[in-house]
Design a protein around this motif. Structure first.
Motif, PDB file in Angstrom:
ATOM      1  N   GLU A  67       0.830  -1.212   0.000  1.00  0.00           N
ATOM      2  CA  GLU A  67       0.000   0.000   0.000  1.00  0.00           C
ATOM      3  C   GLU A  67       0.862   1.259   0.000  1.00  0.00           C
ATOM      4  O   GLU A  67       0.613   2.201  -0.755  1.00  0.00           O
ATOM      5  CB  GLU A  67      -0.923  -0.005   1.222  1.00  0.00           C
ATOM      6  N   ARG A  68       1.895   1.270   0.829  1.00  0.00           N
ATOM      7  CA  ARG A  68       2.783   2.438   0.887  1.00  0.00           C
ATOM      8  C   ARG A  68       3.499   2.640  -0.451  1.00  0.00           C
ATOM      9  O   ARG A  68       3.621   3.761  -0.938  1.00  0.00           O
ATOM     10  CB  ARG A  68       3.798   2.267   2.020  1.00  0.00           C
ATOM     11  N   PHE A  69       3.968   1.544  -1.033  1.00  0.00           N
ATOM     12  CA  PHE A  69       4.662   1.654  -2.313  1.00  0.00           C
ATOM     13  C   PHE A  69       3.716   2.163  -3.398  1.00  0.00           C
ATOM     14  O   PHE A  69       4.098   2.990  -4.228  1.00  0.00           O
ATOM     15  CB  PHE A  69       5.230   0.291  -2.703  1.00  0.00           C
ATOM     16  N   GLN A  71       1.048   4.075  -3.069  1.00  0.00           N
ATOM     17  CA  GLN A  71       0.759   5.489  -2.870  1.00  0.00           C
ATOM     18  C   GLN A  71       1.926   6.363  -3.299  1.00  0.00           C
ATOM     19  O   GLN A  71       1.741   7.425  -3.894  1.00  0.00           O
ATOM     20  CB  GLN A  71       0.414   5.742  -1.407  1.00  0.00           C
ATOM     21  N   GLN A  72       3.143   5.906  -3.036  1.00  0.00           N
ATOM     22  CA  GLN A  72       4.319   6.683  -3.412  1.00  0.00           C
ATOM     23  C   GLN A  72       4.494   6.756  -4.919  1.00  0.00           C
ATOM     24  O   GLN A  72       5.082   7.707  -5.434  1.00  0.00           O
ATOM     25  CB  GLN A  72       5.574   6.065  -2.783  1.00  0.00           C
ATOM     26  N   ASN A  73       4.001   5.750  -5.633  1.00  0.00           N
ATOM     27  CA  ASN A  73       4.186   5.693  -7.077  1.00  0.00           C
ATOM     28  C   ASN A  73       2.938   6.078  -7.855  1.00  0.00           C
ATOM     29  O   ASN A  73       2.815   5.769  -9.040  1.00  0.00           O
ATOM     30  CB  ASN A  73       4.644   4.288  -7.486  1.00  0.00           C
ATOM     31  N   GLY A  74       1.982   6.733  -7.195  1.00  0.00           N
ATOM     32  CA  GLY A  74       0.845   7.295  -7.893  1.00  0.00           C
ATOM     33  C   GLY A  74      -0.265   6.338  -8.241  1.00  0.00           C
ATOM     34  O   GLY A  74      -1.143   6.682  -9.030  1.00  0.00           O
ATOM     35  N   ASP A  75      -0.261   5.138  -7.682  1.00  0.00           N
ATOM     36  CA  ASP A  75      -1.374   4.220  -7.921  1.00  0.00           C
ATOM     37  C   ASP A  75      -2.430   4.509  -6.859  1.00  0.00           C
ATOM     38  O   ASP A  75      -2.270   4.166  -5.690  1.00  0.00           O
ATOM     39  CB  ASP A  75      -0.884   2.777  -7.825  1.00  0.00           C
ATOM     40  N   ASP A  76      -3.546   5.133  -7.269  1.00  0.00           N
ATOM     41  CA  ASP A  76      -4.565   5.561  -6.312  1.00  0.00           C
ATOM     42  C   ASP A  76      -5.646   4.504  -6.119  1.00  0.00           C
ATOM     43  O   ASP A  76      -6.749   4.818  -5.672  1.00  0.00           O
ATOM     44  CB  ASP A  76      -5.208   6.871  -6.760  1.00  0.00           C
ATOM     45  N   ALA A  77      -5.375   3.254  -6.465  1.00  0.00           N
ATOM     46  CA  ALA A  77      -6.355   2.199  -6.245  1.00  0.00           C
ATOM     47  C   ALA A  77      -6.560   1.988  -4.746  1.00  0.00           C
ATOM     48  O   ALA A  77      -5.648   2.142  -3.944  1.00  0.00           O
ATOM     49  CB  ALA A  77      -5.878   0.898  -6.887  1.00  0.00           C
ATOM     50  N   VAL A  78      -7.770   1.660  -4.374  1.00  0.00           N
ATOM     51  CA  VAL A  78      -8.105   1.395  -2.982  1.00  0.00           C
ATOM     52  C   VAL A  78      -8.769   0.029  -2.906  1.00  0.00           C
ATOM     53  O   VAL A  78      -9.389  -0.439  -3.857  1.00  0.00           O
ATOM     54  CB  VAL A  78      -9.055   2.475  -2.402  1.00  0.00           C
ATOM     55  N   LYS A  84     -14.372   0.488  -5.495  1.00  0.00           N
ATOM     56  CA  LYS A  84     -13.436  -0.537  -5.035  1.00  0.00           C
ATOM     57  C   LYS A  84     -12.749  -1.181  -6.239  1.00  0.00           C
ATOM     58  O   LYS A  84     -13.397  -1.669  -7.147  1.00  0.00           O
ATOM     59  CB  LYS A  84     -14.184  -1.580  -4.220  1.00  0.00           C
ATOM     60  N   ARG A  85     -11.435  -1.205  -6.260  1.00  0.00           N
ATOM     61  CA  ARG A  85     -10.695  -1.821  -7.352  1.00  0.00           C
ATOM     62  C   ARG A  85      -9.309  -2.218  -6.842  1.00  0.00           C
ATOM     63  O   ARG A  85      -8.791  -1.656  -5.883  1.00  0.00           O
ATOM     64  CB  ARG A  85     -10.575  -0.863  -8.530  1.00  0.00           C
ATOM     65  N   PRO A  86      -8.667  -3.162  -7.482  1.00  0.00           N
ATOM     66  CA  PRO A  86      -7.338  -3.606  -7.027  1.00  0.00           C
ATOM     67  C   PRO A  86      -6.236  -2.702  -7.574  1.00  0.00           C
ATOM     68  O   PRO A  86      -6.480  -1.812  -8.381  1.00  0.00           O
ATOM     69  CB  PRO A  86      -7.237  -5.014  -7.615  1.00  0.00           C
ATOM     70  N   PHE A  87      -5.035  -2.958  -7.136  1.00  0.00           N
ATOM     71  CA  PHE A  87      -3.890  -2.241  -7.668  1.00  0.00           C
ATOM     72  C   PHE A  87      -3.627  -2.686  -9.099  1.00  0.00           C
ATOM     73  O   PHE A  87      -4.076  -3.742  -9.544  1.00  0.00           O
ATOM     74  CB  PHE A  87      -2.635  -2.498  -6.817  1.00  0.00           C
ATOM     75  N   LEU A  88      -2.870  -1.897  -9.817  1.00  0.00           N
ATOM     76  CA  LEU A  88      -2.497  -2.255 -11.175  1.00  0.00           C
ATOM     77  C   LEU A  88      -1.447  -3.363 -11.158  1.00  0.00           C
ATOM     78  O   LEU A  88      -0.615  -3.448 -10.246  1.00  0.00           O
ATOM     79  CB  LEU A  88      -1.932  -1.039 -11.910  1.00  0.00           C
ATOM     80  N   ALA A  89      -1.499  -4.219 -12.176  1.00  0.00           N
ATOM     81  CA  ALA A  89      -0.512  -5.290 -12.280  1.00  0.00           C
ATOM     82  C   ALA A  89       0.891  -4.716 -12.417  1.00  0.00           C
ATOM     83  O   ALA A  89       1.866  -5.280 -11.896  1.00  0.00           O
ATOM     84  CB  ALA A  89      -0.845  -6.184 -13.470  1.00  0.00           C
ATOM     85  N   ALA A  90       1.015  -3.568 -13.083  1.00  0.00           N
ATOM     86  CA  ALA A  90       2.329  -2.931 -13.228  1.00  0.00           C
ATOM     87  C   ALA A  90       2.895  -2.520 -11.877  1.00  0.00           C
ATOM     88  O   ALA A  90       4.117  -2.559 -11.665  1.00  0.00           O
ATOM     89  CB  ALA A  90       2.220  -1.721 -14.146  1.00  0.00           C
ATOM     90  N   THR A  91       2.023  -2.134 -10.937  1.00  0.00           N
ATOM     91  CA  THR A  91       2.483  -1.772  -9.593  1.00  0.00           C
ATOM     92  C   THR A  91       3.052  -2.990  -8.882  1.00  0.00           C
ATOM     93  O   THR A  91       4.094  -2.907  -8.222  1.00  0.00           O
ATOM     94  CB  THR A  91       1.319  -1.183  -8.778  1.00  0.00           C
ATOM     95  N   ALA A 165       1.516 -11.108 -16.861  1.00  0.00           N
ATOM     96  CA  ALA A 165       2.738 -10.336 -16.660  1.00  0.00           C
ATOM     97  C   ALA A 165       3.283 -10.513 -15.238  1.00  0.00           C
ATOM     98  O   ALA A 165       4.496 -10.653 -15.034  1.00  0.00           O
ATOM     99  CB  ALA A 165       2.477  -8.861 -16.944  1.00  0.00           C
ATOM    100  N   VAL A 166       2.383 -10.506 -14.247  1.00  0.00           N
ATOM    101  CA  VAL A 166       2.822 -10.695 -12.855  1.00  0.00           C
ATOM    102  C   VAL A 166       3.350 -12.106 -12.656  1.00  0.00           C
ATOM    103  O   VAL A 166       4.389 -12.318 -12.016  1.00  0.00           O
ATOM    104  CB  VAL A 166       1.663 -10.395 -11.888  1.00  0.00           C
ATOM    105  N   LYS A 167       2.659 -13.102 -13.181  1.00  0.00           N
ATOM    106  CA  LYS A 167       3.125 -14.488 -13.047  1.00  0.00           C
ATOM    107  C   LYS A 167       4.496 -14.668 -13.681  1.00  0.00           C
ATOM    108  O   LYS A 167       5.362 -15.355 -13.123  1.00  0.00           O
ATOM    109  CB  LYS A 167       2.112 -15.434 -13.687  1.00  0.00           C
ATOM    110  N   GLN A 168       4.701 -14.063 -14.836  1.00  0.00           N
ATOM    111  CA  GLN A 168       6.000 -14.164 -15.495  1.00  0.00           C
ATOM    112  C   GLN A 168       7.082 -13.460 -14.701  1.00  0.00           C
ATOM    113  O   GLN A 168       8.229 -13.946 -14.620  1.00  0.00           O
ATOM    114  CB  GLN A 168       5.906 -13.572 -16.906  1.00  0.00           C
TER     115      GLN A 168
END
Length: 422
Positions: A67-69, A71-78, A84-91, A165-168
């Motif tokens: 969560e801290r990472f 927020q620091q990198n601009g992913d505003d998912a909650v 309600k939505r998850p974080f991006l796979a790129a995050t 992408a995350v699995k890889q």
């Protein structure tokens, strides 16, 4: 929150909101699933409360770090809220790569910060668990939403841990730890190798028995020896004997309780294990050792049950020992960390070696091979899914060949008897 509700310091606001949304009685320790930790299976029906809370706390800390990472990198998912939505796979990808990268190390330094494969898999298991708990399950997808000001926003749906992408990325990080790149090797990273628990001999097992029964006072010594010989005879993993209850034992039908003799065999049901993901359970046979009475697991188990007075089916076979060291608490399970620590301390005192509870399982395979058992029987007895056990049996057979050719054959394997457990 009411005083009877547990709360850990540093708990993230999202997790607190989840607890409050489910009611004040909800606790993080009740968030259980069939595969909380990579390579481990928590007890069904919350049989190990301490283990559950520890694992939940570890998972929670990993979520807070993510969560801290984010927020620091601009992913505003909650994870909670109206949208309600998850974080991006790129995050997730960037976060795992950041943890696994080496920090600025000088050429002469041989230590690198890269995560080991078990830790990488542990993070993946924690995030997969949390997203499923929060309702983010199913395939992962991303869509572009155009805002009124003309800007675009990426909206994620599903579980990002299911993203290819995350699995890889996880697969590449694990491979990189096992086979470092040339740049990693230049910076000092060495290939990851799993820890190998050293095996012990039967004579060392006899010394453990003598130390437990004659040196360690009270119930603690008898408890440690009974668990050790019981696990040795059944090829058990460290945590498996501590969750067994008296109802998991079954005597032969033709056994007479008033005969004054111990039975030659006891059926032991293992309700779940690391390799038994669906908790189907398996029944093993605990055979008596007629070659050496001191190394008879059935005799040791009967002695333990008679001395402790454990009689009810819901009582643990190897429960906690009371503070006065003169009795046991039949309804309280012993922590696996305490068992491992006690066994390690005992081995250091006696032999100056770091024998672990996994040494018991490895030694059982080793001495089964020395007793003449084939690989098929050993694999079935130890419930191995892979052929990793061959590392133990090959060393044992190589030792016997060397002893035979040197003209000094050792007959220590003749004091132990192996029979098929299944």
């Amino acid at each position: 929150m009411p005083p009877n509700t547990k709360n850990y310091k540093g708990r993230s606001p999202n997790v607190l909101r989840y607890i409050e949304s489910c009611g004040n009685e909800e606790d993080i320790g009740s968030l259980l699933c069939s595969n909380l930790a990579a390579g481990a299976r928590l007890a069904a029906e919350n049989e190990s409360q301490a283990h559950d809370e520890k694992t939940s706390r570890t998972y929670e800390l990993r979520l807070m770090s993510l969560e801290r990472f984010a927020q620091q990198n601009g992913d505003d998912a909650v994870l909670f809220g109206a949208n309600k939505r998850p974080f991006l796979a790129a995050t997730i990808q960037t976060y795992m790569q950041m943890l696994s990268e080496t920090k600025g190390k000088r050429l002469g330094s041989l230590s690198c910060r890269g995560l080991k494969p078990p830790v990488v898999r542990g993070h993946a298991a924690a995030f997969t668990y949390w997203f499923n708990v929060f309702g983010h399950s199913g395939p992962y997808s991303q869509s572009i939403e155009v805002l009124p000001d003309g800007s675009q926003k990426v909206i994620a749906k599903g579980n990002p841990m299911n993203s290819p992408a995350v699995k890889q990325t996880i697969k590449q990080l694990v491979r990189r730890s096992s086979r470092p790149t040339r740049m990693d090797a230049h910076q000092g990273r060495v290939a990851y190798e799993p820890k190998k628990a050293p095996p012990f001999t039967l004579y060392q097992l006899m010394r453990i028995r003598e130390y437990c029964l004659k040196t360690i006072e009270g119930m603690c010594g008898l408890w440690l020896w009974t668990v050790t010989i019981f696990s040795f005879a059944l090829f058990l993993r460290g945590e498996e004997p501590l969750h067994l209850k008296l109802r998991h034992l079954k005597l032969p039908q033709n056994y007479a309780a008033n005969s004054g003799r111990v039975p030659q065999r006891i059926e032991v049901k293992i309700p779940w294990s690391k390799a038994d993901k669906k908790a189907k359970g398996v029944t093993l046979s605990l055979w008596a050792n007629s070659l050496k009475r001191e190394l008879c697991p059935v005799t040791a188990l009967f002695t333990w049950l008679l001395i402790t007075g454990i009689k009810k089916g819901q009582n643990y076979i190897f429960p906690r020992v009371a503070k006065n060291n003169r009795a046991v608490l039949p309804n309280c399970a012993r922590r696996v960390t305490t068992y491992r620590k006690t066994f390690l301390e005992t081995s250091n005192i006696l032999f100056g070696k770091d024998f672990t509870t996994h040494s018991i399982r490895r030694s059982a395979a080793r001495w089964a091979a020395r007793c003449g058992a084939n690989d098929s029987s050993i694999k079935r007895a130890g419930r191995w899914k892979s052929n990793s056990f061959e590392l133990y049996t090959q060393d044992a057979r190589a030792e016997m060949i060397k002893e035979h050719h040197d003209g000094q054959p050792v007959s220590d394997h003749k004091i132990w008897m192996f029979k098929p457990l299944r």
